[in-house]
Design a protein around this motif. Structure first.
Motif, PDB file in Angstrom:
ATOM      1  N   GLY A 186     161.390  47.493  46.225  1.00  9.94           N
ATOM      2  CA  GLY A 186     162.167  46.160  45.742  1.00  9.94           C
ATOM      3  C   GLY A 186     163.150  46.382  44.425  1.00  9.94           C
ATOM      4  O   GLY A 186     163.578  45.393  43.799  1.00  9.94           O
ATOM      5  N   LEU A 187     163.410  47.588  44.208  1.00  8.07           N
ATOM      6  CA  LEU A 187     164.015  48.042  43.031  1.00  8.07           C
ATOM      7  C   LEU A 187     165.414  48.884  43.726  1.00  8.07           C
ATOM      8  O   LEU A 187     165.325  49.770  44.650  1.00  8.07           O
ATOM      9  CB  LEU A 187     163.469  48.833  41.904  1.00  8.07           C
ATOM     10  N   HIS A 188     166.519  48.825  42.962  1.00  7.61           N
ATOM     11  CA  HIS A 188     167.904  49.487  43.270  1.00  7.61           C
ATOM     12  C   HIS A 188     167.635  50.747  41.991  1.00  7.61           C
ATOM     13  O   HIS A 188     167.743  50.369  40.703  1.00  7.61           O
ATOM     14  CB  HIS A 188     168.854  48.814  43.183  1.00  7.61           C
ATOM     15  N   HIS A 189     167.509  51.902  42.660  1.00  7.78           N
ATOM     16  CA  HIS A 189     167.582  52.860  41.733  1.00  7.78           C
ATOM     17  C   HIS A 189     168.888  53.669  41.745  1.00  7.78           C
ATOM     18  O   HIS A 189     169.344  54.186  42.636  1.00  7.78           O
ATOM     19  CB  HIS A 189     166.347  54.084  41.935  1.00  7.78           C
ATOM     20  N   LEU A 190     169.427  53.892  40.568  1.00  8.98           N
ATOM     21  CA  LEU A 190     170.769  54.597  40.341  1.00  8.98           C
ATOM     22  C   LEU A 190     170.427  55.956  39.620  1.00  8.98           C
ATOM     23  O   LEU A 190     169.981  55.809  38.346  1.00  8.98           O
ATOM     24  CB  LEU A 190     171.742  53.514  39.447  1.00  8.98           C
ATOM     25  N   TYR A 191     170.713  57.033  40.324  1.00  6.14           N
ATOM     26  CA  TYR A 191     170.604  58.335  39.474  1.00  6.14           C
ATOM     27  C   TYR A 191     172.109  58.697  38.953  1.00  6.14           C
ATOM     28  O   TYR A 191     172.724  58.644  39.728  1.00  6.14           O
ATOM     29  CB  TYR A 191     169.835  59.465  40.648  1.00  6.14           C
ATOM     30  N   TYR A 192     172.073  58.863  37.866  1.00  5.25           N
ATOM     31  CA  TYR A 192     173.663  59.270  37.597  1.00  5.25           C
ATOM     32  C   TYR A 192     173.592  60.368  36.429  1.00  5.25           C
ATOM     33  O   TYR A 192     172.528  60.485  35.554  1.00  5.25           O
ATOM     34  CB  TYR A 192     174.432  57.949  36.732  1.00  5.25           C
ATOM     35  N   ASN A 193     174.587  60.945  36.110  1.00  4.40           N
ATOM     36  CA  ASN A 193     175.035  61.734  35.024  1.00  4.40           C
ATOM     37  C   ASN A 193     175.665  61.225  34.046  1.00  4.40           C
ATOM     38  O   ASN A 193     176.890  60.446  34.616  1.00  4.40           O
ATOM     39  CB  ASN A 193     175.410  63.131  35.564  1.00  4.40           C
ATOM     40  N   VAL A 194     175.412  61.692  32.826  1.00  2.00           N
ATOM     41  CA  VAL A 194     176.277  60.896  31.478  1.00  2.00           C
ATOM     42  C   VAL A 194     176.817  62.376  31.059  1.00  2.00           C
ATOM     43  O   VAL A 194     176.038  63.271  30.390  1.00  2.00           O
ATOM     44  CB  VAL A 194     175.561  60.175  30.566  1.00  2.00           C
ATOM     45  N   HIS A 195     177.935  62.462  31.034  1.00  2.00           N
ATOM     46  CA  HIS A 195     178.945  63.735  30.501  1.00  2.00           C
ATOM     47  C   HIS A 195     179.246  63.283  29.162  1.00  2.00           C
ATOM     48  O   HIS A 195     179.927  62.357  28.862  1.00  2.00           O
ATOM     49  CB  HIS A 195     179.990  63.777  31.229  1.00  2.00           C
ATOM     50  N   LEU A 196     178.737  63.800  28.050  1.00  2.07           N
ATOM     51  CA  LEU A 196     178.568  63.485  26.693  1.00  2.07           C
ATOM     52  C   LEU A 196     179.714  64.824  26.113  1.00  2.07           C
ATOM     53  O   LEU A 196     179.381  65.912  26.264  1.00  2.07           O
ATOM     54  CB  LEU A 196     177.519  63.382  26.053  1.00  2.07           C
ATOM     55  N   LYS A 197     180.755  64.287  25.173  1.00  3.14           N
ATOM     56  CA  LYS A 197     181.267  65.053  24.345  1.00  3.14           C
ATOM     57  C   LYS A 197     181.190  64.581  22.885  1.00  3.14           C
ATOM     58  O   LYS A 197     181.456  63.467  22.648  1.00  3.14           O
ATOM     59  CB  LYS A 197     182.796  65.056  24.890  1.00  3.14           C
ATOM     60  N   HIS A 198     180.683  65.553  22.141  1.00  2.64           N
ATOM     61  CA  HIS A 198     180.531  65.287  20.822  1.00  2.64           C
ATOM     62  C   HIS A 198     181.629  66.063  20.237  1.00  2.64           C
ATOM     63  O   HIS A 198     181.739  67.255  20.064  1.00  2.64           O
ATOM     64  CB  HIS A 198     179.020  65.775  20.294  1.00  2.64           C
ATOM     65  N   LEU A 199     182.160  65.350  19.335  1.00  2.00           N
ATOM     66  CA  LEU A 199     183.143  66.226  18.397  1.00  2.00           C
ATOM     67  C   LEU A 199     182.400  66.454  17.005  1.00  2.00           C
ATOM     68  O   LEU A 199     181.766  65.575  16.420  1.00  2.00           O
ATOM     69  CB  LEU A 199     184.322  65.144  17.932  1.00  2.00           C
ATOM     70  N   ILE A 200     182.178  67.619  16.376  1.00  2.00           N
ATOM     71  CA  ILE A 200     181.317  67.972  15.608  1.00  2.00           C
ATOM     72  C   ILE A 200     182.100  68.830  14.461  1.00  2.00           C
ATOM     73  O   ILE A 200     183.048  69.685  14.551  1.00  2.00           O
ATOM     74  CB  ILE A 200     180.162  68.936  15.981  1.00  2.00           C
ATOM     75  N   LYS A 201     181.885  68.028  13.059  1.00  2.00           N
ATOM     76  CA  LYS A 201     182.477  68.658  11.869  1.00  2.00           C
ATOM     77  C   LYS A 201     181.554  69.378  11.058  1.00  2.00           C
ATOM     78  O   LYS A 201     180.321  69.049  10.892  1.00  2.00           O
ATOM     79  CB  LYS A 201     183.065  67.241  11.220  1.00  2.00           C
ATOM     80  N   GLN A 202     181.924  70.583  10.552  1.00  2.00           N
ATOM     81  CA  GLN A 202     181.056  71.474  10.040  1.00  2.00           C
ATOM     82  C   GLN A 202     181.878  72.078   8.815  1.00  2.00           C
ATOM     83  O   GLN A 202     182.606  72.896   8.974  1.00  2.00           O
ATOM     84  CB  GLN A 202     180.483  72.560  10.706  1.00  2.00           C
ATOM     85  N   GLY A 203     181.834  71.361   7.537  1.00  2.00           N
ATOM     86  CA  GLY A 203     182.870  71.532   6.587  1.00  2.00           C
ATOM     87  C   GLY A 203     184.252  71.389   7.109  1.00  2.00           C
ATOM     88  O   GLY A 203     184.336  70.260   7.491  1.00  2.00           O
ATOM     89  N   LEU A 260     175.400  67.448  29.779  1.00  2.00           N
ATOM     90  CA  LEU A 260     175.246  66.604  31.050  1.00  2.00           C
ATOM     91  C   LEU A 260     173.928  66.185  30.962  1.00  2.00           C
ATOM     92  O   LEU A 260     172.786  66.975  31.145  1.00  2.00           O
ATOM     93  CB  LEU A 260     175.416  67.282  32.540  1.00  2.00           C
ATOM     94  N   GLU A 261     173.932  64.689  30.769  1.00  2.00           N
ATOM     95  CA  GLU A 261     172.242  64.121  30.669  1.00  2.00           C
ATOM     96  C   GLU A 261     172.062  63.580  32.122  1.00  2.00           C
ATOM     97  O   GLU A 261     172.739  62.711  32.484  1.00  2.00           O
ATOM     98  CB  GLU A 261     172.290  63.328  29.374  1.00  2.00           C
TER      99      GLU A 261
END
Length: 289
Positions: free
Chosen positions: A58-75, A84-85
């Motif tokens: 009775g449920l619609h299941h959606l399997y998906y990937n989330v492509h995450l891009k993090h801009l990281i600052k270090q000094g 890819l989550e």
């Protein structure tokens, strides 16, 4: 149906990014570990892609990937980390019922009778290890799978082995799966695809692909390998390849299974991390020297 699911997904990705920034435990942990390195996430972009949709109970299941891009600052130093989550969203009558991360199982058991066999009779093969070719291959395939090789559910070691071979590391030991390090005719050695077996190979090999264990991450160069024993039980579960350095010369790595690029080497932000984690760090020896 798929268009409706896609719209649901787009809405969920937007909500997901906001949630991650605000209260997601993994992101909180990521920020905490980054603060120790004088680093922070300046901006995150996310794109969702449906992998599979099904209706069950009775449920619609959606399997998906989330492509995450993090801009990281270090000094004054900036770089982009990507991941890819894998997630599953379940809907009942268009209303969200559940949205969870599909957790990664890094374990891939070696056969109980596995023992590493060294090829003592083989001479020292000379080859040039091209570290930039390793990085180029690692960057090309971090979020995809080279069709020339089999894809594994736990693909980290297979991916690292491909990177090593792209850099010129020679295969040897075929057809004995307990010997050497090789992939041929859709068959492979344990050391090619099993995390603990590759660690054993790099620790013991005296011919062909060889490595020298180092104690400090700063000693690693591009194209080197890090092995992870998340539980600290002596069984190594995961491998990564060094593809960059941060502002302080610490390794950034690419990996499969939980596909990621330019990730900080220590994996303290991983759901698999435990305080008992143990590392083995290997500098790949250039066979031309």
């Amino acid at each position: 149906m798929r268009e409706r699911l896609q719209k649901m997904l787009e809405r969920k990705v937007s909500e997901f990014v906001g949630e991650k920034k605000a209260k997601n435990e993994k992101v909180i942990r990521k920020r905490e570990t980054m603060s120790k390195r004088n680093a922070d996430i300046v901006k995150t972009l996310a794109v969702g892609k449906i992998i599979k949709a099904e209706t069950k109970d009775g449920l619609h299941h959606l399997y998906y990937n989330v492509h995450l891009k993090h801009l990281i600052k270090q000094g004054d130093f900036f770089y982009v980390e990507e991941e890819l989550e894998r997630r599953k969203a379940s809907f009942r009558k268009k209303e969200l019922y559940e949205d969870v991360e599909v957790l990664v199982d890094f374990t891939l058991n070696t056969p109980e009778k596995f023992t590493f066999e060294e090829d003592r009779d083989q001479g020292m093969e000379r080859y040039s290890y091209d570290r930039m070719a390793v990085v180029q291959y690692a960057e090309r395939w971090w979020d995809e799978y080279n069709p020339a090789y089999r894809k594994f559910d736990v693909d980290c070691t297979n991916y690292v082995s491909q990177c090593l071979h792209a850099g010129g590391a020679p295969m040897r030991g075929y057809p004995n799966r307990s010997k050497g390090w090789w992939y041929r005719n859709n068959n492979w050695s344990f050391s090619w695809a099993v995390a603990h077996a590759l660690k054993n190979y790099l620790q013991n090999s005296t011919a062909g692909l060889r490595a020298r264990e180092v104690q400090e991450p700063q000693e690693l160069q591009l194209g080197d390998v890090i092995c992870y024993d998340f539980q600290g039980d002596g069984r190594f579960d995961h491998n990564t390849v060094v593809t960059g350095k941060d502002a302080y010369g610490m390794p950034l790595v690419n990996a499969h299974t939980y596909n990621s690029r330019m990730r900080y080497w220590a994996y303290e932000d991983s759901s698999a991390y435990t305080p008992n984690i143990q590392y083995k760090m290997f500098h790949i020896i250039d066979g031309s020297s």
